[in-house]
Design an enzyme around this catalytic site. Structure first.
Site, short mmCIF file in Angstrom:
data_model
loop_
_atom_site.label_atom_id
_atom_site.label_comp_id
_atom_site.label_asym_id
_atom_site.label_seq_id
_atom_site.Cartn_x
_atom_site.Cartn_y
_atom_site.Cartn_z
N ASP A 1 10.27 4.80 8.36
CA ASP A 1 9.14 4.54 7.34
C ASP A 1 9.67 3.10 6.66
OD1 ASP A 1 7.23 3.91 5.30
OD2 ASP A 1 7.16 6.09 4.82
N TYR B 1 -0.63 -2.94 2.91
CA TYR B 1 -0.91 -3.51 1.51
C TYR B 1 0.27 -3.94 0.63
CZ TYR B 1 -0.52 1.60 0.92
OH TYR B 1 0.11 2.76 0.98
N LYS B 2 1.35 -3.57 0.74
CA LYS B 2 2.52 -4.00 -0.11
C LYS B 2 2.98 -5.31 0.18
CE LYS B 2 4.26 1.12 -0.11
NZ LYS B 2 3.67 1.27 -1.36
N ARG C 1 8.99 0.81 -12.40
CA ARG C 1 9.20 0.26 -11.33
C ARG C 1 8.87 -1.39 -11.51
NH1 ARG C 1 7.70 2.28 -5.62
NH2 ARG C 1 5.60 1.86 -6.40
C1 LIG Z 1 7.49 4.80 1.66
C2 LIG Z 1 6.18 4.90 1.70
N1 LIG Z 1 5.21 5.83 2.74
C3 LIG Z 1 4.12 5.92 2.66
C4 LIG Z 1 3.06 5.49 1.66
C5 LIG Z 1 1.69 5.53 1.73
O1 LIG Z 1 1.15 5.99 2.96
P1 LIG Z 1 -0.47 5.58 3.14
O2 LIG Z 1 -0.58 4.29 3.68
O3 LIG Z 1 -0.88 6.70 4.16
O4 LIG Z 1 -1.04 5.86 1.77
C6 LIG Z 1 3.82 4.82 0.76
C7 LIG Z 1 2.86 4.33 -0.52
O5 LIG Z 1 3.14 3.83 -1.47
C8 LIG Z 1 5.06 4.63 0.53
O6 LIG Z 1 5.82 4.08 -0.47
#
Ligand SMILES: Cc1ncc(COP(=O)(O)O)c(C=O)c1O
Length: 406
Positions: free
Chosen positions: A195, A220-221, A365
């Site tokens: 991830d 989106y990050k 954070r």
């Molecule tokens: C490590 C991590 N995985 C997954 C997600 C979110 O997943 P999704 O895009 O399915 O909402 C986040 C969201 O902050 C995250 O920090």
């Protein structure tokens, strides 16, 4: 001691990435330290989106699926994301959410390791990763094993089909050694799924070279694709012909417009697609990814690192808070400052124009994406944090918790 404005101005003047901030539209008077949750608006995005709406959709109508390349956007956008995560272009597609992509890839991994009945992950990883694996484990009749970071390698026994790891932890900010952990998984006969939500666009990532099998990440990050932007999914070339994700939609079909009765997977990573791509969101993500044109990610990681350390050192001198020391070897682009009233403090800080977020119970954070953060922002943020902490204003009723999103 807080860093002096002159010291920070000198760092900004010497910053090789300072120019990148002009690629964004940031509101004046705001210090934005939450690009690790929602990247800011790319300056070119509104016009690009307006053109997609007016010209591609308005004038082109359904012809734009071919004429404007809409149908290939998941693949062309994946190819644009690929160099940011050290992957060959055809191994990445942009689609769905991180959660859905986790399901698809983990199900494919289970199918590639028949007879093995365990998915292994780190206990404290982001909740959606665990929730998706819990659902999949139940469906597939396998066990989800969640262990502490230190126990991961020992837990890699002969029953593990998949090792799921978050590259940069969403709170602790620790970064796994991708090459070492992928190799450990392989040695045990398992596959690795990464991830990259807090890594893509923030850190140097080498999926191909480090032996990752599968990966997912957020749009989106750090990739600045806008709220709820599509995610991406990666599949190493060696799995292109054999991986069979359990979500089999028509966009992942070898010939979707033949409308045949039965599913046949498309070649390579394209089989990870499910339904019709959200074109407006895809165009927005495209503009977000374009903010990385010509950006040296090693320089970006090193700048974020410097920002994190400066901020952490300054915050450590403030009263009433404790700072999570940034992990020694390598870490993500954010830092945690702890206080029992983190939520109220963050609300008060945001009222002063410094935007971060909080994670329960006590973590404030602060993220420092290299493309948008100035060294001067460190001084402004620390000054505001000091003012909030010493004024006690956070106790006021107006800073009581409201809303669901933190
Ligand atoms: C490590 C991590 N995985 C997954 C997600 C979110 O997943 P999704 O895009 O399915 O909402 C986040 C969201 O902050 C995250 O920090």
């Amino acid at each position: 001691m807080l860093p002096s404005p002159a010291q920070l101005a000198a760092l900004d003047a010497a910053d090789p990435l300072y120019f990148a901030r002009a690629r964004f539209r940031l509101p004046p008077g705001i210090v934005y330290l939450d690009g690790n949750s929602l990247g800011p608006l790319p300056a070119a995005l509104p016009e690009r989106l307006a053109q997609t709406v007016a010209s591609e959709w308005g004038d082109g109508l359904i012809r734009s699926w071919n004429d404007a390349g809409w149908i290939d956007l998941p693949v062309s956008l994946g190819a644009a994301i690929a160099p940011i995560v050290g992957a060959e272009p055809a191994s990445v597609v942009a689609c769905d959410s991180v959660s859905l992509n986790l399901f698809k890839l983990a199900s494919a991994a289970l199918a590639l390791r028949p007879g093995r009945r365990t998915i292994l992950m780190e206990a404290s990883d982001f909740p959606t990763d665990a929730y998706v694996m819990q659902g999949l484990a139940q469906l597939a009749g396998v066990t989800l094993k969640r262990v502490e970071r230190a126990d991961l390698t020992a837990a890699l026994d002969g029953d593990v089909a998949l090792l799921l790891l978050t590259h940069a932890h969403y709170v602790a900010s620790q970064v796994h050694d991708m090459a070492a952990m992928s190799a450990a998984a392989h040695k045990a006969g398992a596959l690795s799924l990464w991830d990259l939500s807090h890594s893509a666009g923030a850190l140097v990532v080498n999926l191909d070279a480090d032996g990752a099998d599968f990966a997912v990440g957020c749009g989106y990050k750090f990739l600045n694709g806008g709220p709820g932007a599509p995610a991406f999914a990666y599949m190493a070339r060696r799995h292109w012909d054999t991986a069979e994700p359990a979500l089999t939609g028509w966009m992942g079909h070898a010939a979707p417009f033949d409308f045949t009765a039965d599913y046949a997977p498309a070649a390579g990573a394209r089989r990870l697609l499910t339904g019709t791509p959200p074109i407006l969101a895809m165009r927005a993500l495209e503009a977000g990814v374009a903010t990385f044109d010509g950006i040296d990610l090693a320089a970006a990681e090193s700048k974020s690192r410097q920002l994190v350390h400066l901020f952490a050192a300054g915050a450590a001198t403030l009263p009433g808070v404790t700072v999570d020391a940034p992990p020694a070897v390598r870490h993500g682009a954010h830092v945690i400052i702890r206080h029992p009233e983190a939520r109220r403090l963050m609300t008060a800080l945001i009222a002063r124009g410094v935007i971060g977020d909080m994670r329960p119970p006590d973590a404030m954070r602060f993220g420092f994406p290299a493309l948008t953060t100035r060294f001067a922002d460190i001084g402004l943020a620390l000054e505001a944090l000091q003012a909030v902490l010493t004024s006690d204003e956070w106790r006021e009723e107006r800073f009581a918790p409201r809303g669901i999103v933190s």
